[in-house]
Design an enzyme around this catalytic site. Sequence first.
Site, PDB file in Angstrom:
ATOM      1  N   GLU A  43       0.884  -1.157   0.000  1.00  0.00           N
ATOM      2  CA  GLU A  43       0.000   0.000   0.000  1.00  0.00           C
ATOM      3  C   GLU A  43       0.933   1.220   0.000  1.00  0.00           C
ATOM      4  OE1 GLU A  43      -3.667   1.627   2.759  1.00  0.00           O
ATOM      5  OE2 GLU A  43      -2.759  -0.291   3.236  1.00  0.00           O
ATOM      6  N   ARG A 269       5.227 -13.127   9.645  1.00  0.00           N
ATOM      7  CA  ARG A 269       5.892 -11.865   9.350  1.00  0.00           C
ATOM      8  C   ARG A 269       7.190 -11.763  10.139  1.00  0.00           C
ATOM      9  NH1 ARG A 269       2.177  -8.023   9.361  1.00  0.00           N
ATOM     10  NH2 ARG A 269       3.572  -6.272   9.700  1.00  0.00           N
ATOM     11  N   LYS A 279       4.373   0.846   9.274  1.00  0.00           N
ATOM     12  CA  LYS A 279       4.537   2.093   8.533  1.00  0.00           C
ATOM     13  C   LYS A 279       3.917   3.253   9.285  1.00  0.00           C
ATOM     14  CE  LYS A 279       3.157   0.155   4.709  1.00  0.00           C
ATOM     15  NZ  LYS A 279       2.574  -0.066   3.391  1.00  0.00           N
TER      16      LYS A 279
HETATM   17  P1  ATP Z   1       2.641  -2.080   7.896  1.00  0.00           P
HETATM   18  O1  ATP Z   1       1.742  -2.653   8.941  1.00  0.00           O
HETATM   19  O2  ATP Z   1       4.047  -1.948   8.327  1.00  0.00           O
HETATM   20  O3  ATP Z   1       2.098  -0.868   7.260  1.00  0.00           O
HETATM   21  P2  ATP Z   1       1.517  -3.616   5.863  1.00  0.00           P
HETATM   22  O4  ATP Z   1       1.395  -5.068   5.892  1.00  0.00           O
HETATM   23  O5  ATP Z   1       0.310  -2.804   6.076  1.00  0.00           O
HETATM   24  O6  ATP Z   1       2.695  -3.190   6.800  1.00  0.00           O
HETATM   25  P3  ATP Z   1       1.646  -3.416   3.060  1.00  0.00           P
HETATM   26  O7  ATP Z   1       2.142  -2.304   2.230  1.00  0.00           O
HETATM   27  O8  ATP Z   1       0.219  -3.734   3.042  1.00  0.00           O
HETATM   28  O9  ATP Z   1       2.143  -3.113   4.519  1.00  0.00           O
HETATM   29  O10 ATP Z   1       2.508  -4.725   2.817  1.00  0.00           O
HETATM   30  C1  ATP Z   1       2.981  -5.204   1.577  1.00  0.00           C
HETATM   31  C2  ATP Z   1       3.395  -6.633   1.743  1.00  0.00           C
HETATM   32  O11 ATP Z   1       4.461  -6.734   2.696  1.00  0.00           O
HETATM   33  C3  ATP Z   1       2.264  -7.484   2.293  1.00  0.00           C
HETATM   34  O12 ATP Z   1       2.179  -8.649   1.518  1.00  0.00           O
HETATM   35  C4  ATP Z   1       2.655  -7.761   3.706  1.00  0.00           C
HETATM   36  O13 ATP Z   1       2.171  -8.989   4.130  1.00  0.00           O
HETATM   37  C5  ATP Z   1       4.174  -7.726   3.656  1.00  0.00           C
HETATM   38  N1  ATP Z   1       4.734  -7.362   4.965  1.00  0.00           N
HETATM   39  C6  ATP Z   1       4.481  -6.268   5.692  1.00  0.00           C
HETATM   40  N2  ATP Z   1       5.121  -6.313   6.875  1.00  0.00           N
HETATM   41  C7  ATP Z   1       5.822  -7.470   6.888  1.00  0.00           C
HETATM   42  C8  ATP Z   1       6.693  -8.115   7.845  1.00  0.00           C
HETATM   43  N3  ATP Z   1       6.977  -7.557   9.013  1.00  0.00           N
HETATM   44  N4  ATP Z   1       7.218  -9.313   7.518  1.00  0.00           N
HETATM   45  C9  ATP Z   1       6.957  -9.872   6.343  1.00  0.00           C
HETATM   46  N5  ATP Z   1       6.146  -9.334   5.402  1.00  0.00           N
HETATM   47  C10 ATP Z   1       5.579  -8.151   5.674  1.00  0.00           C
HETATM   48 MG    MG Z   2      -1.369  -2.458   5.086  1.00  0.00          MG
END
Ligand code: ATP
Ligand code: MG
Length: 555
Positions: A43, A269, A279
Amino acid sequence: MDKKVRSEAAETQTASNFIHNIIDKDLETQKYGDRVYTRFPPEPNGYLHIGHAKSICLNFSTAQKYGGKCNLRYDDTNPIKEDMEYVDSIEEDVKWLGFQWDKRLWASDYFDKMYEAAVDLIKKGKAFVCDLNAEQIREYRGTLKEPGKESPYRNRSIEENLALFEEMRDGKYADGEKVLRAKIDMASPNINLRDPVIYRIAHTSHHNTGDKWCIYPMYDFAHPIEDAIEGITHSICTLEFEDHRPLYEWVLHALGWWEAPPQQIEFARLNLTNTVMSKRYLKAMVEDGTVESWDDPRMPTIAGLRRRGYTPEAVRDFCERIGVSKANSLVDIALLEHCVREDLKSKVQSRNVVENPIKIVLTNYPEDKTEELEIENNKEVPEMGSRKVPFSRELYVDGEDFMEVPVKKYFRLFPGNEVRFKGAYFITCNEVIKNEDGSIKELHCTYDPETKSGSGFEGRKVKGTIHWVDARTAVKIKIRQYDYLMIEDENGENIINPNSLKEIEAYAEPAVAGAEPGERFQFFRHGYYIADTKLSTDTEKVFNRIVDLKSSWKK
Ligand code: ATP
Ligand code: MG
């Protein structure tokens, strides 16, 4: 094996994991023919962090391993404000890690298709427009122990639902007045299947589609459709989505549009000690000034790691070593540090730099003489050659390398002791000269010309070897030493470390003056450093400490 060769091999010989086992089976049964198609779907609402690096490495290297493809897809179904800064940073980070996407796509480009899918579900009697408000929907949903209650709007006719949904799209209703829900099972033990909302009204402009839409699809409805449209075979996501998988499958099955719909596979994760990975939280730290920017070298963002001096090879190696599993765990950040040390140790040249300098005067060395001593660039890699380092009567040594009153087993400089000045001579400390306030002004020492490094001198041995910098040609540099951004307080709570940045001045041998921004070195006996890409100027070199030399990593 040569380092470069090894890192290239790592890209093609990714170790096997449970996801690869699933893919192997799918290839055997030809579930998707020979296709292996993955995607990385961020995102664009912030910079990527080391957790995303795990997902990037997994998705891209899985595709690579099987000769498949991986898309970069911006998950922008939420009408968030466009921020090209985030989009640009994401692309820079993926490329920096060494990966290239097949296609770069925007989920919002599929809004028409998603709308069509919603209409199709209504026509199939599998979705309905509901007038309950958010709070009522929550009430009706039930709990883990109790089944939910069906919405009074659940049995609207297909015609009525089609008309209402069209009116939703046409802007007849305010935000929250109506939603579109999937008609699944209010008694399902999986709460995600209790008639989940799949479309909501939001009178908000979208960066890509402008004001074309005032209804937006929910993630659980949108994501499987995005995957299916792109022909993704294995949709890899984190464990929080495990409970959503039945809904992912329901959407694709209920539509029935695709012959071999994608499958969702979850992995744990990455969690790292001393590190927050959200983020939203990282953004708050940028906004409230806790850190200087998204690429502050203390940040766990990929941009921060890059500026800190981490290499893509080290980050990929780390992602490989932590592996992929179904069980949540906490990885020791010392492993990440270990990976960068391992990568840099045979790649970078060494330089002499002294911190908290103490001046040395060699009282028996000619005043107008300067020698150019040949010093090896990397002890472990002779092919990296040597450089000339000036040596003369006045030098600096590191504050750590002198003790007026030595503690037990201290083999470095103290009055009366002889040590080796690395690459130069044996030096004996004779006298400590003080300032009026009692602080040390300089040390008067003598050198033994017989003991010149490389001369084969075997007359006697000394226990300590220290490094030094020639005073007349020394370059003053700034060093930024970093500690973890997050630490635990006495109650085990994570708090922001008030001392995560320390700036010190140091003296370096003249060769350091020409360091290019982004150039890395080992500062002999101190650690690995990089000339900062933002703060270094032609007149002042600022170095980030990437990592010190001592490893606390234990297998
Ligand atoms: P955040 O909570 O940090 O904003 P998010 O999952 O909302 O992270 P996205 O941009 O939606 O962020 O994530 C893109 C991809 O990265 C998704 O497939 C997500 O599962 C993966 N991802 C995010 N954080 C992790 C993590 N700590 N370990 C492994 N994969 C991750
Ligand atoms: Mg997200």
